[in-house]
Design an enzyme around this catalytic site. Sequence first.
Site, PDB file in Angstrom:
ATOM      1  N   CYS A 114      -0.374  -9.018   1.770  1.00 27.57           N
ATOM      2  CA  CYS A 114      -0.654  -9.484   0.409  1.00 27.57           C
ATOM      3  C   CYS A 114      -2.136  -9.740   0.166  1.00 27.57           C
ATOM      4  CB  CYS A 114       0.193 -10.703   0.070  1.00 27.57           C
ATOM      5  SG  CYS A 114      -0.089 -12.180   1.066  1.00 27.57           S
ATOM      6  N   HIS A 159       1.359 -16.673   0.100  1.00 26.03           N
ATOM      7  CA  HIS A 159       1.482 -15.363  -0.551  1.00 26.03           C
ATOM      8  C   HIS A 159       0.580 -15.305  -1.778  1.00 26.03           C
ATOM      9  CE1 HIS A 159       3.290 -11.536  -1.513  1.00 26.03           C
ATOM     10  NE2 HIS A 159       3.639 -11.958  -2.710  1.00 26.03           N
ATOM     11  N   ASP A 201       2.303  -6.739  -5.773  1.00 21.07           N
ATOM     12  CA  ASP A 201       2.174  -7.485  -4.528  1.00 21.07           C
ATOM     13  C   ASP A 201       2.732  -6.702  -3.352  1.00 21.07           C
ATOM     14  OD1 ASP A 201       4.897  -7.965  -5.303  1.00 21.07           O
ATOM     15  OD2 ASP A 201       4.928  -9.815  -4.152  1.00 21.07           O
TER      16      ASP A 201
END
Length: 109
Positions: free
Chosen positions: A18, A72, A84
Amino acid sequence: QIGRPYQWGAAGPYAYDCSGLTMVAWSHAGVTLLHYTGDQWVEGVRVPLGALQRGDLLFYATNNADPATIHHVGIYIGGGSMVDAPYTGADVRIDSIYAPGDPIGAVRP
């Protein structure tokens, strides 16, 4: 990068995690970000979720009261969606900004 596989620690060109995805995306705009979500959380200006613009980084934590639990990050693309690299076994994709849960916040690098 849609469809490229998630790989922890990867920053392209064939796989991404990410923060590697956000780091590389912003590098194309001439902005340097570190390759860690905790660092990226402090590498810009906080943005209220109601004022998101395309390119803003959305962050997710296991405890939204504690930024130390951020795990994240995704890139806002408008319309309540983000790009993402979600997790091992998944590919880079477009998700709802609420797919990983409620964001702890957003940053504009």
